[in-house]
Design a protein around this motif. Structure first.
Motif, PDB file in Angstrom:
ATOM      1  N   ILE A 133      -8.601   0.889  -8.027  1.00 55.93           N
ATOM      2  CA  ILE A 133      -7.918   0.696  -6.745  1.00 55.93           C
ATOM      3  C   ILE A 133      -8.877   1.001  -5.597  1.00 55.93           C
ATOM      4  O   ILE A 133      -8.945   0.265  -4.621  1.00 55.93           O
ATOM      5  CB  ILE A 133      -6.645   1.561  -6.662  1.00 55.93           C
ATOM      6  CG1 ILE A 133      -5.582   1.027  -7.618  1.00 55.93           C
ATOM      7  CG2 ILE A 133      -6.114   1.603  -5.226  1.00 55.93           C
ATOM      8  CD1 ILE A 133      -4.359   1.905  -7.743  1.00 55.93           C
ATOM      9  N   ASN A 134      -9.631   2.082  -5.734  1.00 57.49           N
ATOM     10  CA  ASN A 134     -10.567   2.462  -4.683  1.00 57.49           C
ATOM     11  C   ASN A 134     -11.698   1.466  -4.507  1.00 57.49           C
ATOM     12  O   ASN A 134     -12.200   1.296  -3.400  1.00 57.49           O
ATOM     13  CB  ASN A 134     -11.131   3.859  -4.940  1.00 57.49           C
ATOM     14  CG  ASN A 134     -10.104   4.941  -4.670  1.00 57.49           C
ATOM     15  OD1 ASN A 134      -9.254   4.799  -3.822  1.00 57.49           O
ATOM     16  ND2 ASN A 134     -10.193   6.023  -5.405  1.00 57.49           N
ATOM     17  N   LYS A 135     -12.105   0.800  -5.574  1.00 56.38           N
ATOM     18  CA  LYS A 135     -13.155  -0.211  -5.470  1.00 56.38           C
ATOM     19  C   LYS A 135     -12.687  -1.420  -4.673  1.00 56.38           C
ATOM     20  O   LYS A 135     -13.457  -2.043  -3.967  1.00 56.38           O
ATOM     21  CB  LYS A 135     -13.567  -0.726  -6.869  1.00 56.38           C
ATOM     22  CG  LYS A 135     -14.589   0.115  -7.552  1.00 56.38           C
ATOM     23  CD  LYS A 135     -15.002  -0.574  -8.840  1.00 56.38           C
ATOM     24  CE  LYS A 135     -15.911   0.319  -9.643  1.00 56.38           C
ATOM     25  NZ  LYS A 135     -16.234  -0.256 -10.940  1.00 56.38           N
ATOM     26  N   LEU A 184      -7.340   4.780 -10.498  1.00 59.94           N
ATOM     27  CA  LEU A 184      -7.714   5.105  -9.121  1.00 59.94           C
ATOM     28  C   LEU A 184      -9.110   4.596  -8.782  1.00 59.94           C
ATOM     29  O   LEU A 184      -9.357   4.163  -7.655  1.00 59.94           O
ATOM     30  CB  LEU A 184      -7.594   6.606  -8.860  1.00 59.94           C
ATOM     31  CG  LEU A 184      -6.180   7.165  -8.869  1.00 59.94           C
ATOM     32  CD1 LEU A 184      -6.185   8.645  -8.500  1.00 59.94           C
ATOM     33  CD2 LEU A 184      -5.252   6.395  -7.953  1.00 59.94           C
ATOM     34  N   SER A 185     -10.014   4.599  -9.754  1.00 63.44           N
ATOM     35  CA  SER A 185     -11.355   4.062  -9.484  1.00 63.44           C
ATOM     36  C   SER A 185     -11.288   2.568  -9.211  1.00 63.44           C
ATOM     37  O   SER A 185     -12.008   2.054  -8.361  1.00 63.44           O
ATOM     38  CB  SER A 185     -12.311   4.358 -10.639  1.00 63.44           C
ATOM     39  OG  SER A 185     -12.067   3.507 -11.741  1.00 63.44           O
ATOM     40  N   GLN A 238       0.949   4.066  -2.968  1.00 61.64           N
ATOM     41  CA  GLN A 238       0.739   5.483  -2.644  1.00 61.64           C
ATOM     42  C   GLN A 238       1.887   6.354  -3.144  1.00 61.64           C
ATOM     43  O   GLN A 238       1.667   7.448  -3.665  1.00 61.64           O
ATOM     44  CB  GLN A 238       0.568   5.673  -1.135  1.00 61.64           C
ATOM     45  CG  GLN A 238      -0.761   5.174  -0.626  1.00 61.64           C
ATOM     46  CD  GLN A 238      -0.876   5.269   0.889  1.00 61.64           C
ATOM     47  OE1 GLN A 238       0.111   5.372   1.610  1.00 61.64           O
ATOM     48  NE2 GLN A 238      -2.102   5.217   1.375  1.00 61.64           N
ATOM     49  N   PHE A 264      -6.969   5.153  -1.002  1.00 58.23           N
ATOM     50  CA  PHE A 264      -6.993   6.573  -1.348  1.00 58.23           C
ATOM     51  C   PHE A 264      -8.331   7.145  -0.992  1.00 58.23           C
ATOM     52  O   PHE A 264      -9.180   7.437  -1.562  1.00 58.23           O
ATOM     53  CB  PHE A 264      -6.650   6.762  -2.818  1.00 58.23           C
ATOM     54  CG  PHE A 264      -5.363   6.085  -3.172  1.00 58.23           C
ATOM     55  CD1 PHE A 264      -4.155   6.695  -2.917  1.00 58.23           C
ATOM     56  CD2 PHE A 264      -5.348   4.806  -3.701  1.00 58.23           C
ATOM     57  CE1 PHE A 264      -2.965   6.062  -3.204  1.00 58.23           C
ATOM     58  CE2 PHE A 264      -4.155   4.179  -3.994  1.00 58.23           C
ATOM     59  CZ  PHE A 264      -2.961   4.803  -3.747  1.00 58.23           C
ATOM     60  N   ASP A 286       0.819  -1.209   0.000  1.00 62.67           N
ATOM     61  CA  ASP A 286       0.000   0.000   0.000  1.00 62.67           C
ATOM     62  C   ASP A 286       0.857   1.265   0.000  1.00 62.67           C
ATOM     63  O   ASP A 286       0.550   2.233  -0.694  1.00 62.67           O
ATOM     64  CB  ASP A 286      -0.954   0.014   1.191  1.00 62.67           C
ATOM     65  CG  ASP A 286      -2.030  -1.055   1.093  1.00 62.67           C
ATOM     66  OD1 ASP A 286      -2.139  -1.716   0.046  1.00 62.67           O
ATOM     67  OD2 ASP A 286      -2.766  -1.225   2.076  1.00 62.67           O
ATOM     68  N   ASP A 346      -9.923  -1.501  -2.567  1.00 58.54           N
ATOM     69  CA  ASP A 346      -9.152  -1.217  -1.375  1.00 58.54           C
ATOM     70  C   ASP A 346      -9.544   0.177  -0.880  1.00 58.54           C
ATOM     71  O   ASP A 346     -10.210   0.924  -1.575  1.00 58.54           O
ATOM     72  CB  ASP A 346      -7.661  -1.255  -1.714  1.00 58.54           C
ATOM     73  CG  ASP A 346      -6.788  -1.651  -0.539  1.00 58.54           C
ATOM     74  OD1 ASP A 346      -7.280  -1.654   0.602  1.00 58.54           O
ATOM     75  OD2 ASP A 346      -5.616  -1.963  -0.776  1.00 58.54           O
ATOM     76  N   THR A 347      -9.095   0.536   0.261  1.00 59.69           N
ATOM     77  CA  THR A 347      -9.373   1.867   0.787  1.00 59.69           C
ATOM     78  C   THR A 347      -8.084   2.672   0.924  1.00 59.69           C
ATOM     79  O   THR A 347      -7.901   3.416   1.871  1.00 59.69           O
ATOM     80  CB  THR A 347     -10.095   1.779   2.150  1.00 59.69           C
ATOM     81  OG1 THR A 347      -9.286   1.005   3.030  1.00 59.69           O
ATOM     82  CG2 THR A 347     -11.468   1.176   2.012  1.00 59.69           C
TER      83      THR A 347
END
Length: 135
Positions: A128-130, A125-126, A9, A135, A5, A132-133
């Motif tokens: 990754i965000n789906k 990013l969409s 980042q 970002f 992670d 994991d948390t």
């Protein structure tokens, strides 16, 4: 040792800086389009590498956006919809920066490079965000 992670980042942060630089430079009346396009290529490359790290995938050192997208497609077939548009940025990694391969880049091309980099950023990013948390 950094966690996955943390690495993702860090890559995303660097990619964001490259895209920010391109967006700032394009506002100059005497903007250097080669530099803007190079920044977009670098941003896209870093977002793709962040995505590969997210999947715990390994990759070789490369500036070839097409190669990176193909590698990402092992984990996400939908990313292939960006292949042609994003792979065109590969030209700006080396060829556009040296006088031996000089070709003129127009303002419209620089705007297109920014748009392409932004599309990949948004997509990655969409995803990754789906999953994991981060970002």
């Amino acid at each position: 040792m950094r966690t996955r992670d943390e690495l993702v980042q860090r890559w995303v942060a660097k990619a964001n800086k490259d895209l920010l630089a391109a967006n700032q430079l394009i506002t100059f009346e005497d903007a250097v389009f080669e530099t803007i396009c190079f920044s977009c290529q670098q941003s896209t490359e870093k977002f793709l590498k962040a995505y590969l790290i997210f999947f715990d995938a390994t990759f070789t050192k490369t500036h070839d956006i097409g190669e990176l997208i193909k590698k990402c497609s092992i984990y996400d077939q939908q990313i292939l919809k960006f292949f042609d548009e994003a792979d065109a940025l590969s030209l700006y990694a080396v060829e556009a920066r040296y006088p031996d391969n000089f070709f003129e880049i127009k303002r419209e091309e620089a705007f297109q490079a920014i748009e392409t980099a932004l599309k990949l950023k948004t997509y990655i990013l969409s995803k990754i965000n789906k999953q994991d948390t981060l970002f």
